[in-house]
Structures are given as C-alpha cells and as structure tokens.
Design an enzyme around this catalytic site. Sequence first.
Site, short mmCIF file in Angstrom:
data_model
loop_
_atom_site.label_atom_id
_atom_site.label_comp_id
_atom_site.label_asym_id
_atom_site.label_seq_id
_atom_site.Cartn_x
_atom_site.Cartn_y
_atom_site.Cartn_z
N SER A 171 0.84 -1.20 0.00
CA SER A 171 0.00 0.00 0.00
C SER A 171 0.87 1.25 0.00
O SER A 171 1.54 1.54 -0.98
CB SER A 171 -0.96 -0.04 1.19
N HIS A 205 -8.81 1.53 1.25
CA HIS A 205 -8.99 0.53 0.18
C HIS A 205 -10.42 0.04 0.08
O HIS A 205 -10.67 -1.13 -0.18
CB HIS A 205 -8.02 -0.64 0.39
#
Length: 321
Positions: free
Chosen positions: A92, A203
């Site tokens: 990420s 997300h």
Amino acid sequence: MGKIGIVFPGQGSQYVGMGKDLYEQFEEVRRIFEEAGDILNIDMKELCFDDPRKVLDQTVNTQIAVFTVNVAAYRVFEHEIGIKPFVMAGHSLGEYSALHAADAVTFADALTLVRARGRYQQEAVPSGTGCMAAVMGVPKETIETICREIGTTQESVVEVATYNAPSQFVISGNTEAVEEALRTAKERGAKRAVKLPISVPCHSSLLDEAARRFEVDMNTVTVRDGSIRVISNCDPSRFFSRESTRSLLTKLVNSPVRWQETVEHMIAMGVDTIIETGPKRTLSGLIKRIDTTVKTLNIEDAESLDKARAGLNDNETINVQ
C-alpha cells in the site's frame, strides 16, 4: 544462487522511535530526515522519535513518517550492502517508497503525494464512521461472501481491503457493517477477528472521492520508468511504468491490496531472498505465511543491518538484471 527482492512496509508499521538508531549512525539518514522536514515544514525527527503531541498514529502523519523511514532504511541498504535488487514492491503506502527507490519519482514528489493521499483519506469520512479490521483463519471465499451479505442487508459498505496471506485478510468500511462482519466471521470459524486502530476505511469504495482528489495531484508530478521493476499491489500482474503509475496509484486508494499475489509474482520471477526495509517485520511475517522457503531479512536499525549483511553473505545471492 537466486535473486533479491526488496519490500517496503505501509501504515500500521509505525512506532515511536522508528529510524532513530539509523539516524544516529548514518549521515545519509540524517539528510533524508532533514530533507523531509524542509519539504513539509515539520520536525520529522520529533514526529518519528518522540511524538510529543501523540499524533503519529493519525493517518496523514503516519504515512509521511513511515515513507521517510522506509527511504532512509533503503539508503542505508544501498550504502552499506550495495546490491541492486532484482524487483521491488511496497505494501500500500510502501509503493511510494519503492517507486522512489527505483528512481521513478523524486523524493519531494513522492513525499508530497503521500501527504496529500493521507489527508484525502482522513477527510473522506466523518471520524468514527469508518474502520478496518483483521480477519484470520477463514478461506477467501468465506470473507468475500460475508462482506457481500452484510453490505446488502445493511445498505452500507464492508469490503475486503487487503489479501495479505492465505486465510489472512483486512476488511474495511462503515463501522457498524465492519463490526457485523466480524461477528459473522467468528460464527463461521474465524480464528481471529478484531478491529484495527485505524479510523480510515482504506482501500474501500468509501474512498472513491479521495481517489478522485488524489488523481488531480497525481497528474501534476513527473513519473519516469524506474531503474528497477516495481510490482503493483492492485494488479500484481503488472509493473509500474511511466504510462501506468498514475492510474495504478490512484486505483489503489479505493481498491484492495493483493499482497499475497504481489509476493507470489516476486517469487515466480526467481526471487528467493526478500529484504524488508523500514519499521518492524510485519511483511516478513506475511511472506513466511505465503511461502516458507523464502529467506526474509530486514533493515530497520544497526542490529538488523548486521544480520541482513551476514544473511546475504551466507547464501551468495546474485541478481541477474
């Protein structure tokens, strides 16, 4: 003889004091901290080492701090070990460290994007209305089914945010929906189902607006083809490139992190040693759950640097570009 991969951790790896040992011992680390502080007009040393205002865990502060420590640890790897990795990836937020390390974006541009990303995520939903949670010990199909069921019945959002390792996931969404999903997961056999200390539903589709805002910033920076290949989290079959980086980074804001596939791609390329550069050893643990045969090393302080150097000398790892 195999190949070396480098991975960079993301949000959740932060802790007060991270990077301090390297800062005290290496000039290149001190330069990174000074440059980050100048760009953002903050005391990066104080934020990472002391956190006097207790703000390190706020999303925007976490992200700039972890990015800075990741890059500093990689500079030490470059200076002290000097092996060019075969491929890199970041979890990420860690993708920004990987892209800078691969010379695809400048330090200033990457840091500015990280700050904007964190701010947009933090502003995406009202405080307390979103959260994330870890679920372990159920198959992928089970957690995906639970998320669909809860989302449908409550008319709210709960989605799989990260596929970290076999039977190890993070879900994200509206707080009530996430809590209901946790209860259901326990009923269906989850060994562990617990909320994480993250107030932003990363997300997930709740960050659609954050992704739109971030895309505007993404289009203002210069992106190059990297000198080292970097695997994308949201589409692990692809490498970042001058043409794809803007869209892939934007997409990841509101799309799941497919970490297991990212690591599997790295291993399929012939990587047998993976070095985690940055705070903690979270990714090393996940990698071992994905493939026990992979050698994992890390660099976050002088002790781990010495162990990494010794570990690399032991297996005579070589990279073929």
